[in-house]
Each structure stands twice: as C-alpha cells, then as structure tokens.
Scaffold this motif. Structure first.
Motif, PDB file in Angstrom:
ATOM      1  N   GLY A  50      52.028  68.055  52.364  1.00  0.00           N
ATOM      2  CA  GLY A  50      51.057  67.041  53.461  1.00  0.00           C
ATOM      3  C   GLY A  50      52.168  66.026  54.017  1.00  0.00           C
ATOM      4  N   ARG A  51      51.742  65.378  54.983  1.00  0.00           N
ATOM      5  CA  ARG A  51      52.384  64.237  55.709  1.00  0.00           C
ATOM      6  C   ARG A  51      52.417  63.192  54.578  1.00  0.00           C
ATOM      7  N   ARG A  52      53.498  62.677  54.557  1.00  0.00           N
ATOM      8  CA  ARG A  52      53.913  61.663  53.383  1.00  0.00           C
ATOM      9  C   ARG A  52      53.452  60.306  53.758  1.00  0.00           C
ATOM     10  N   ARG A  53      53.828  60.059  55.200  1.00  0.00           N
ATOM     11  CA  ARG A  53      53.384  58.843  55.698  1.00  0.00           C
ATOM     12  C   ARG A  53      52.855  58.666  57.113  1.00  0.00           C
ATOM     13  N   GLU A  54      52.203  58.008  57.573  1.00  0.00           N
ATOM     14  CA  GLU A  54      51.859  58.086  59.111  1.00  0.00           C
ATOM     15  C   GLU A  54      53.164  57.366  59.851  1.00  0.00           C
ATOM     16  N   PRO A  55      53.647  58.166  60.855  1.00  0.00           N
ATOM     17  CA  PRO A  55      54.901  57.788  61.478  1.00  0.00           C
ATOM     18  C   PRO A  55      54.176  56.585  62.369  1.00  0.00           C
ATOM     19  N   ALA A  56      55.108  55.576  62.631  1.00  0.00           N
ATOM     20  CA  ALA A  56      54.831  54.564  63.353  1.00  0.00           C
ATOM     21  C   ALA A  56      54.265  54.601  64.813  1.00  0.00           C
ATOM     22  N   ALA A  57      54.611  55.652  65.452  1.00  0.00           N
ATOM     23  CA  ALA A  57      54.317  56.282  66.651  1.00  0.00           C
ATOM     24  C   ALA A  57      54.272  57.564  67.047  1.00  0.00           C
ATOM     25  N   SER A  58      53.272  58.374  66.554  1.00  0.00           N
ATOM     26  CA  SER A  58      53.481  59.746  66.328  1.00  0.00           C
ATOM     27  C   SER A  58      53.491  60.500  67.643  1.00  0.00           C
ATOM     28  N   ASP A  59      52.840  59.756  68.701  1.00  0.00           N
ATOM     29  CA  ASP A  59      52.759  60.182  70.065  1.00  0.00           C
ATOM     30  C   ASP A  59      54.293  60.235  70.613  1.00  0.00           C
ATOM     31  N   ARG A  60      55.399  59.520  69.956  1.00  0.00           N
ATOM     32  CA  ARG A  60      56.584  59.428  70.576  1.00  0.00           C
ATOM     33  C   ARG A  60      57.654  60.185  69.961  1.00  0.00           C
ATOM     34  N   ILE A  61      56.992  60.869  68.736  1.00  0.00           N
ATOM     35  CA  ILE A  61      58.157  61.840  67.967  1.00  0.00           C
ATOM     36  C   ILE A  61      57.803  63.240  68.383  1.00  0.00           C
ATOM     37  N   PRO A  62      58.840  63.727  68.934  1.00  0.00           N
ATOM     38  CA  PRO A  62      58.829  65.159  69.322  1.00  0.00           C
ATOM     39  C   PRO A  62      58.538  66.244  68.238  1.00  0.00           C
ATOM     40  N   PRO A  63      58.065  67.348  68.303  1.00  0.00           N
ATOM     41  CA  PRO A  63      57.620  68.455  67.297  1.00  0.00           C
ATOM     42  C   PRO A  63      59.116  68.619  66.488  1.00  0.00           C
ATOM     43  N   GLY A  64      58.686  68.779  65.384  1.00  0.00           N
ATOM     44  CA  GLY A  64      59.856  69.161  64.581  1.00  0.00           C
ATOM     45  C   GLY A  64      60.855  68.070  64.024  1.00  0.00           C
ATOM     46  N   HIS A 101      66.526  61.298  70.300  1.00  0.00           N
ATOM     47  CA  HIS A 101      66.175  62.570  69.229  1.00  0.00           C
ATOM     48  C   HIS A 101      67.558  63.475  69.135  1.00  0.00           C
ATOM     49  N   CYS A 102      67.602  63.521  67.935  1.00  0.00           N
ATOM     50  CA  CYS A 102      68.947  64.551  67.522  1.00  0.00           C
ATOM     51  C   CYS A 102      68.395  65.917  67.342  1.00  0.00           C
ATOM     52  N   VAL A 103      69.058  67.051  67.668  1.00  0.00           N
ATOM     53  CA  VAL A 103      68.673  68.470  67.374  1.00  0.00           C
ATOM     54  C   VAL A 103      68.669  68.524  65.945  1.00  0.00           C
ATOM     55  N   THR A 104      69.375  67.765  65.061  1.00  0.00           N
ATOM     56  CA  THR A 104      69.220  67.926  63.762  1.00  0.00           C
ATOM     57  C   THR A 104      68.115  67.229  63.117  1.00  0.00           C
ATOM     58  N   LYS A 105      67.145  66.884  63.868  1.00  0.00           N
ATOM     59  CA  LYS A 105      65.817  66.488  63.629  1.00  0.00           C
ATOM     60  C   LYS A 105      65.413  65.075  63.581  1.00  0.00           C
ATOM     61  N   TRP A 106      66.295  64.244  63.560  1.00  0.00           N
ATOM     62  CA  TRP A 106      65.901  62.763  63.259  1.00  0.00           C
ATOM     63  C   TRP A 106      65.543  62.245  64.686  1.00  0.00           C
ATOM     64  N   THR A 107      64.526  61.430  64.734  1.00  0.00           N
ATOM     65  CA  THR A 107      64.320  60.607  65.835  1.00  0.00           C
ATOM     66  C   THR A 107      64.329  59.107  65.645  1.00  0.00           C
ATOM     67  N   ARG A 108      64.974  58.313  66.381  1.00  0.00           N
ATOM     68  CA  ARG A 108      64.884  56.988  66.240  1.00  0.00           C
ATOM     69  C   ARG A 108      64.283  56.253  67.320  1.00  0.00           C
ATOM     70  N   LEU A 109      63.270  55.212  67.082  1.00  0.00           N
ATOM     71  CA  LEU A 109      62.576  54.855  68.054  1.00  0.00           C
ATOM     72  C   LEU A 109      63.102  53.617  68.637  1.00  0.00           C
ATOM     73  N   ASP A 110      62.917  53.075  69.904  1.00  0.00           N
ATOM     74  CA  ASP A 110      63.358  51.600  70.418  1.00  0.00           C
ATOM     75  C   ASP A 110      64.680  51.478  70.034  1.00  0.00           C
ATOM     76  N   TYR A 167      69.544  73.244  78.299  1.00  0.00           N
ATOM     77  CA  TYR A 167      68.983  72.235  78.580  1.00  0.00           C
ATOM     78  C   TYR A 167      68.741  71.191  77.323  1.00  0.00           C
ATOM     79  N   GLY A 168      68.055  71.440  76.459  1.00  0.00           N
ATOM     80  CA  GLY A 168      67.649  70.651  75.182  1.00  0.00           C
ATOM     81  C   GLY A 168      66.491  69.671  75.482  1.00  0.00           C
ATOM     82  N   ASP A 169      65.498  70.214  75.872  1.00  0.00           N
ATOM     83  CA  ASP A 169      64.303  69.213  75.909  1.00  0.00           C
ATOM     84  C   ASP A 169      63.573  69.170  74.556  1.00  0.00           C
ATOM     85  N   PRO A 170      63.607  67.910  74.031  1.00  0.00           N
ATOM     86  CA  PRO A 170      63.116  67.763  72.500  1.00  0.00           C
ATOM     87  C   PRO A 170      61.547  68.152  72.581  1.00  0.00           C
ATOM     88  N   TRP A 171      60.792  67.913  73.740  1.00  0.00           N
ATOM     89  CA  TRP A 171      59.376  68.062  73.751  1.00  0.00           C
ATOM     90  C   TRP A 171      58.932  69.683  73.783  1.00  0.00           C
TER      91      TRP A 171
END
Lengths: 246, 204
Positions: free
Chosen positions: B10-24, B79-88, B191-195
């Motif tokens: 299950g989700r371990r913690r609620e992301p700070a801004a989940s609508d800004r984190i692309p799938p995966g 957003h990096c293809v290796t799966k990390w996203t850093r906000l702001d 192209y590489g669209d994270p969304w």
C-alpha cells in the motif's frame, strides 16, 4: 518496435545475500534473452490501484533461460525494496517488464578486450551478470573486479566471486573495505583512489572497457580518477544510484 | 480495483502534491545523478554555446557573453525516467525564447538536437523549447549548477523526462525532421512525456 510488455512473474527462489541484500529469482512467462548490464522495471500495485515502480539490474546471465535474478538492496524508507524484503515469499507474483537499456552493457564483441569492473555496494549486480556471462562463454580476456564494500558482511556474491577468481586465472577479484575490514585483512582498506586504480590497471595490456556502478559519489570519484589515470572518456561507462549528498 | 495487485502493498505516505506526480513516479527531495560516463571538465574560458543548423546565421556565445543575456528565475517540477520526481526546484537561467531572438530560424526548422560536452545528444521538437517551456539553467537552488548536475550550464525542459534536459549543453542544432539522440538510439522514447509514461521507444 515491439512493446516491452508488463508480465507477471512468479518468485521461484529468494536468497539472502547479505543482511540487507536479497536475490529474487523470477520465473518469466515471456523470457527474452538480455545483455549483461541491462535491467528490468518492477511495478507494485496496491489494492486501491496505487502503483510504485523501480528499475533493478539483472544479476543472472542470459544463459539462465526462462528466469532472471534481481538482487535488491533494502533501502531505508524504500517503499518498494522494503515490501520486497518483508512482504514477498516464494510463489508470489511480481509484475515486471524488460530487458531494458542498451548502453551500460558488456557485449560479446568486447570479449577479447581487457575488462575493468568497479563496484560500490549493490552496484556489483549488473557487473555480476557480466562476470557470469563471461564465465559461461569461456572468455579469457584479462578481467578485474574492484569491489568497494563497507564491512566484512557486505560482500554480495562473495563465495561465487572467490570461486570464479580461483577457477579463472584471467579474472582477479580485488576487495576494498572502507569501514570495517575482516580480521586479519591485508588488502585495500580505503575508498577507491587514483593510486589504487593505477595499481589495478597496471598489469592490463591495452585500454580496457571499464564499467563503474554504485552510489553517485563513488561513481563520480572513480570515473573522474579513471580520466586522470589516462583512460579515454569513451571507454568509461557509468551507472549511478542514490542521492548526491550535495 | 485493479485486476492484479500485490497483497499487503500500500501507499506508504501521502505524497505532498499527488496531482503533480506523474504515474510511475515517486517524490524525492534528493537530486540523483544519472549520466552515461564521467563528468566532463569544462573550463569557463573555453566554454561556448551555439545555435546552428537551420538558421540564417549561426550564433555563438562565450561564457561571459552568455551571462550578459537577461536571466530569469524558474520554479519547476522535474521528472526523471528512473522514476523520481522532485517538486519545486528553483533555477536561474536564460530562456530559450531569449536565445531565439538572436537568430532567424529557417521556416523548415521543426526539431532540435541538443548537443553537449562529452558528446551527449538528445532530440526535442522545437515547439517544446519555445513559449516559456525551456531554458538554459545556470544556477540551481541559489548556487552555480554543480558539474555532476550539468554545470556550468544545462538545458532544462521540465515538462519532458529529464534526460531531454541535456547536461553540459554546448548548443542547439535546428533540423527539419526528427532524429534520435544518445538515449533515443538506445531505445528510449523519441518524445518522453512523463504524464503518458513515454519511457521507451515502444511507449511512443
């Protein structure tokens, strides 16, 4: 191009390699031969649809058909690695897709050229696929693995690596312990530096192919030191993981 | 409910801004490094940046000239293809729109090959670099961009996976048709669209 499909693998075996590292053997319904150094994506899905995805290097050689070994380190606070370490048992399904990656790979065309593999911690995993494949095809190219580990119980694949080094005079295994060496250790006891790399490369004739994999800081320092000791840029391939600390 | 799920996961913690984190993707506060080879060493005395290819007259800047261009601040999610996203993430740099004021593009220019010190290349449609979408990053979080993150200067195209944001940028070459760059030749998305999770060529 054929879509790299997600498929549901079955966990065939789990081996505890070190206190924080486990190898998962996954049986694949659609196994595709990989190149040593490639990885698989692994995806966990929660009951509510939440998904988390990570990439893991393949440890097994392509000769190990119909299955792959993924060797995975437990990361503090890692939602995927901690589930895999604590929540997975033999027989469980896991969703994966691969093989992926075409750059950090040891190709058979390199099998006659000297090879230098440098690992920090679980960075040894893709390099192990190369060493296992190399042994399978009977390559005799001069090869060395320089493996930096923190302490005595952190040497992933230790017995197999020692066996490979005994069986094949063209393969040298060099360990360096950065925190706590085993009792009576007389080998390297420091971070990999220029002098160490010079010593390691000295016996090799010709310019080796060099693969460096590990935590970012180690890879940065090693790759930079390799340039300093005169290895051309295009001979050095790197794979980094973890934070930079900067 | 999904047809397949991992029991007990299950989700371990609620992301700070989940609508800004692309799938995966997962959120990180680190700044991981992903590069195919050693970090190039680029003395600022010999650094240069060029716009060439399908332009009426190619343009080239020295480090000093480039830094005299108007700078802007950018706060972007990456957003990096290796799966990390850093906000702001906070950047300072020169907008590609600013650079394009210095050349006249030929009408057939539609794609760009970004090329870098260390021979890295990556391809991007021209429209994805204009209208405030991309810039050359010179400072990160208030400090000069570190060499391992692409310093002294890197392309930043935040709306695409971060391998499109070529480190150690040396120039932009304008082209009529799309051509694969370094990772794209290795099987990554054109192209590489994270969304849309366009990670690999077969995801396009």
């Amino acid at each position: 191009m054929k879509k790299i499909q997600w498929q549901i693998a079955s966990v065939k075996a789990i081996v505890q390699e070190t206190p924080r590292v486990k190898t998962f053997t996954l049986q694949l319904p659609d196994w595709i031969p990989h190149l040593p150094g490639q990885h698989y994506d692994l995806r966990l899905t929660a009951e509510d649809g939440y998904q988390a995805e990570r990439s893991y290097s393949i440890a097994s050689p392509p000769e190990q058909t119909d299955e792959i070994d993924l060797t995975i380190e437990l990361i503090d606070d890692g939602e995927v690695s901690s589930y895999l370490h604590d929540g997975i048992t033999v027989g469980d399904p896991l969703e994966v897709r691969g093989p992926i990656g075409g750059y950090f790979v040891w190709k058979d065309t390199m099998a006659t050229e000297p090879l230098v593999l440098i690992a920090g911690g679980s960075g040894v995993v893709p390099l192990m696929a190369m060493l296992r494949h190399r042994a399978q095809i009977g390559a005799t190219n001069p090869t060395v693995l320089l493996f930096s580990v923190r302490m005595d119980n952190g040497v992933i694949y230790q017995q197999e690596l020692e066996r490979l080094a005994e069986q094949n005079t063209n393969f040298r295994l060099l360990l360096t312990f950065t925190r706590q060496p085993p009792n009576g250790w007389t080998g390297y006891q420091r971070r990999i530096d220029k002098e160490m790399l010079q010593e390691v490369m000295a016996p090799l004739n010709g310019q080796p192919n060099c693969f460096v994999c590990g935590p970012t800081l180690l890879v940065e320092q090693v790759a930079s030191a390799l340039v300093d000791v005169g290895l051309p840029f295009e001979r050095i391939r790197t794979e980094r993981f973890g934070p930079t600390g900067t | 409910m999904p047809s397949f799920f991992n029991k007990g996961f299950g989700r371990r913690r609620e992301p700070a801004a989940s609508d800004r984190i692309p799938p995966g993707q997962y959120e990180t506060r680190d700044f991981p490094v992903l590069t195919a080879g050693p970090t190039p060493r680029i003395p600022l005395t010999t650094w240069s940046f060029a716009l060439d290819g399908l332009v009426e007259t190619p343009m080239q800047w020295t480090w000093e000239q480039f830094n005299d261009l108007p700078h802007q601040s950018f706060t972007k999610d990456i957003h990096c293809v290796t799966k990390w996203t850093r906000l702001d993430t906070k950047w300072e740099g020169v907008s590609i729109d600013t650079l394009l004021e210095h050349v006249q593009l030929k009408p057939e220019a539609r794609y760009v090959m970004a090329y870098a010190y260390g021979d890295y290349t990556t391809n991007i449609p021209l429209d994805d670099l204009r209208h405030g979408k991309a810039f050359i990053g010179l400072r990160f979080e208030g400090l000069p961009l570190a060499p391992e993150h692409g310093g002294p200067a890197r392309l930043v195209v935040p709306h695409l996976y971060f391998w499109k944001s070529a480190k150690w940028i040396k120039g932009l070459r304008f082209m009529e048709s799309d051509k694969p760059g370094f990772w794209e030749r290795g099987g990554y998305s054109m192209y590489g669209d994270p969304w849309k999770e366009q990670r690999y060529r077969s995801d396009d």
